[in-house]
Scaffold this motif. Structure first.
Motif, PDB file in Angstrom:
ATOM      1  N   UNK A 143      -5.412 -18.092  98.149  1.00  0.00           N
ATOM      2  CA  UNK A 143      -6.697 -19.086  97.015  1.00  0.00           C
ATOM      3  C   UNK A 143      -6.074 -18.757  95.536  1.00  0.00           C
ATOM      4  N   UNK A 144      -6.208 -17.444  95.318  1.00  0.00           N
ATOM      5  CA  UNK A 144      -5.504 -17.757  94.316  1.00  0.00           C
ATOM      6  C   UNK A 144      -4.064 -18.407  93.375  1.00  0.00           C
ATOM      7  N   UNK A 145      -3.558 -19.035  94.460  1.00  0.00           N
ATOM      8  CA  UNK A 145      -1.944 -19.032  94.163  1.00  0.00           C
ATOM      9  C   UNK A 145      -2.545 -20.635  93.096  1.00  0.00           C
ATOM     10  N   UNK A 146      -3.110 -21.715  93.420  1.00  0.00           N
ATOM     11  CA  UNK A 146      -3.083 -22.680  92.304  1.00  0.00           C
ATOM     12  C   UNK A 146      -2.999 -22.784  90.936  1.00  0.00           C
ATOM     13  N   UNK A 147      -4.855 -21.501  90.593  1.00  0.00           N
ATOM     14  CA  UNK A 147      -4.724 -21.211  89.601  1.00  0.00           C
ATOM     15  C   UNK A 147      -3.065 -20.625  88.774  1.00  0.00           C
ATOM     16  N   UNK A 148      -2.886 -19.684  89.410  1.00  0.00           N
ATOM     17  CA  UNK A 148      -2.053 -18.356  88.980  1.00  0.00           C
ATOM     18  C   UNK A 148      -1.173 -19.513  88.516  1.00  0.00           C
ATOM     19  N   UNK A 149      -0.281 -20.210  89.403  1.00  0.00           N
ATOM     20  CA  UNK A 149       0.900 -20.967  88.936  1.00  0.00           C
ATOM     21  C   UNK A 149       0.665 -22.583  88.421  1.00  0.00           C
ATOM     22  N   UNK A 150      -0.584 -23.282  88.190  1.00  0.00           N
ATOM     23  CA  UNK A 150      -0.943 -24.415  88.063  1.00  0.00           C
ATOM     24  C   UNK A 150      -1.932 -24.563  87.251  1.00  0.00           C
ATOM     25  N   UNK A 151      -2.518 -23.581  86.665  1.00  0.00           N
ATOM     26  CA  UNK A 151      -3.483 -23.422  85.739  1.00  0.00           C
ATOM     27  C   UNK A 151      -4.037 -24.020  84.710  1.00  0.00           C
ATOM     28  N   UNK A 152      -4.340 -24.002  83.117  1.00  0.00           N
ATOM     29  CA  UNK A 152      -4.751 -24.471  82.412  1.00  0.00           C
ATOM     30  C   UNK A 152      -4.635 -23.078  81.593  1.00  0.00           C
ATOM     31  N   UNK A 153      -5.221 -22.573  80.893  1.00  0.00           N
ATOM     32  CA  UNK A 153      -5.261 -21.099  80.055  1.00  0.00           C
ATOM     33  C   UNK A 153      -6.403 -21.061  80.104  1.00  0.00           C
ATOM     34  N   UNK A 154      -7.376 -22.209  80.044  1.00  0.00           N
ATOM     35  CA  UNK A 154      -8.670 -21.366  79.865  1.00  0.00           C
ATOM     36  C   UNK A 154      -8.937 -21.742  81.129  1.00  0.00           C
ATOM     37  N   UNK A 155      -8.356 -21.882  82.829  1.00  0.00           N
ATOM     38  CA  UNK A 155      -8.300 -21.793  83.586  1.00  0.00           C
ATOM     39  C   UNK A 155      -7.776 -20.148  84.310  1.00  0.00           C
ATOM     40  N   UNK A 156      -6.703 -19.848  83.195  1.00  0.00           N
ATOM     41  CA  UNK A 156      -6.411 -18.729  84.019  1.00  0.00           C
ATOM     42  C   UNK A 156      -7.194 -17.791  83.504  1.00  0.00           C
ATOM     43  N   UNK A 185       0.943 -28.426  95.404  1.00  0.00           N
ATOM     44  CA  UNK A 185       0.771 -27.145  95.097  1.00  0.00           C
ATOM     45  C   UNK A 185      -0.229 -26.736  96.784  1.00  0.00           C
ATOM     46  N   UNK A 186      -0.597 -27.393  97.568  1.00  0.00           N
ATOM     47  CA  UNK A 186      -1.105 -27.287  98.780  1.00  0.00           C
ATOM     48  C   UNK A 186       0.741 -27.046  99.396  1.00  0.00           C
ATOM     49  N   UNK A 187       1.362 -27.265  99.994  1.00  0.00           N
ATOM     50  CA  UNK A 187       2.480 -26.963 100.499  1.00  0.00           C
ATOM     51  C   UNK A 187       2.854 -25.633  99.412  1.00  0.00           C
ATOM     52  N   UNK A 188       3.306 -25.951  98.829  1.00  0.00           N
ATOM     53  CA  UNK A 188       3.915 -24.474  98.498  1.00  0.00           C
ATOM     54  C   UNK A 188       2.849 -23.142  98.129  1.00  0.00           C
ATOM     55  N   UNK A 189       1.608 -23.195  97.976  1.00  0.00           N
ATOM     56  CA  UNK A 189       0.415 -22.290  98.604  1.00  0.00           C
ATOM     57  C   UNK A 189       0.661 -21.934 100.528  1.00  0.00           C
TER      58      UNK A 189
END
Length: 379
Positions: free
Chosen positions: A96-109, A234-238
């Motif tokens: 569940x942390x992967x989407x933000x860690x891999x694709x998140x904006x600076x604010x999301x991160x 994103x879903x498939x990479x996760x």
């Protein structure tokens, strides 16, 4: 049976020793009680988070521990040997942390330190009541309305549903198929995000999933993770990484079953001698142990490919397929070794047998894994 491990660093040895200590101190004595009550062990997960075990494969700059997947999956294995529900929860949170860690904006991160430290628990909302394996056919829709997305639909089989602090919600923002899917990060407090009652399960009762109903749920558009209509990638990479986690859970569960069945067979006597001395049963134990070792080797090979930055999708599918099928066989045989006692809840092999089945289903059924492998072989 002592597992001989070849680890990349002395630090990794220390980490696995810490994990084994926590598994003995925090998990082994609690699992039966939590499983019997069907209670989610949130405080146990916080303890693991504060010990650094909920962000292992992520960079230190984000609050993780910068551990290779080769090490992370062996941590999961040890946890699963003590309490599968905890190991599965750690695996799903890491996913569940992967989407933000891999694709998140600076604010999301900016959320990552709390995510990876386990203060914020995550959920991964991809499956739906009428679409589990067919992820590209999902129907939950997000419609842009001013500065928000308005989400409507139902997500199903969501681990941490009703317990999570944040949800990665995969929803349709475009046309049909994979190219119309986006990922939206929603807080648990979002109005209109409505967790339902936990499912009644055969096993994993302390970590039962739940449906999430979305009724005019408004999520700010700046919570879009990645680009619009890029969510399926994103879903498939996760899931590739998540399958390694489930394979590790299967190896740990099966190792525990082998160890317990072997100890029992050495102590239980029939016809004046330990039942382990009978060739038929000894051969069964040998096959069980060999299956676990083979699954671990396949898992570590896939993890090392990931660590090396090489393609690992097919090897992850192989590891998930083989390890979870193996765990089902090994736990079945462990029940058989104990005979009637194996069917009794007084021995943990009964619970492990029930739990092993779910591993053949989650993070893509094993039929889907075979499809992934066959397509690569024949394309």
């Amino acid at each position: 049976m002592t597992v001989e491990r070849l680890l990349p660093t002395p630090e990794a040895h220390d980490l696995l020793d810490l994990t084994a200590e926590l598994a003995t101190r925090e998990l082994a004595g609690k699992v039966d009680d939590f499983e019997a009550r069907g209670e989610f062990p949130r405080e146990v997960l916080r303890t693991l988070g504060r010990s650094g075990l909920l962000g292992l494969p992520y960079p230190e700059a984000d609050g993780g521990a910068a551990q290779p997947y080769e090490v992370y999956v062996q941590v999961l294995e040890i946890l699963a040997g003590a309490w599968l529900g905890i190991a599965e929860a750690v695996s799903v949170h890491t996913l569940s942390c992967f989407p933000v860690a891999g694709f998140g904006t600076p604010e999301q991160r900016k959320m990552l330190p709390e995510m990876l430290g386990g203060e914020l628990l995550g959920a991964y909302a991809l499956s739906e009541p009428h679409g589990g394996s067919d992820a590209a056919g999902l129907t939950t829709r997000a419609v842009a309305d001013g500065g928000d997305y308005v989400l409507d639909g139902t997500k199903a089989w969501i681990t941490h549903g009703g317990k999570a602090d944040f949800y990665n919600i995969f929803c349709r923002t475009g046309g049909p198929g994979a190219r119309g899917i986006s990922c939206v990060l929603a807080d648990a407090s979002t109005p209109g995000l409505l967790p339902q009652a936990p499912e009644r399960l055969m096993g994993l009762r302390s970590s039962a999933p739940a449906q999430i109903v979305l009724e005019n749920a408004r999520v700010p558009r700046d919570r879009l993770v990645g680009g619009e209509n890029e969510g399926f990638t994103i879903a498939m990479k996760a899931l590739d990484a998540g399958r390694l986690g489930i394979a590790a859970c299967a190896v740990g569960l099966a190792q525990a079953a082998v160890d317990y069945a072997t100890a029992y067979a050495k102590e239980r006597e029939q016809f004046g001698k330990p039942i382990a001395s009978f060739q038929g049963l000894g051969f069964m134990l040998a096959d069980m142990a060999t299956g676990v070792s083979a699954a671990r080797a396949l898992l570590l090979h896939a993890a090392r490919l990931k660590d090396a930055g090489r393609p690992f999708t097919v090897e992850a599918a192989k590891a998930k397929l083989f390890a979870t099928d193996m765990a089902m066989r090994v736990t079945t045989d462990a029940v058989q070794v104990l005979g009637g006692y194996g069917y009794s809840a007084d021995h943990p092999v009964e619970r492990w047998f029930r739990e092993a089945k779910v591993l053949q289903i989650v993070e893509g059924t094993n039929q889907i894994q075979r499809l992934v492998i066959a397509r690569e072989m024949t394309r």
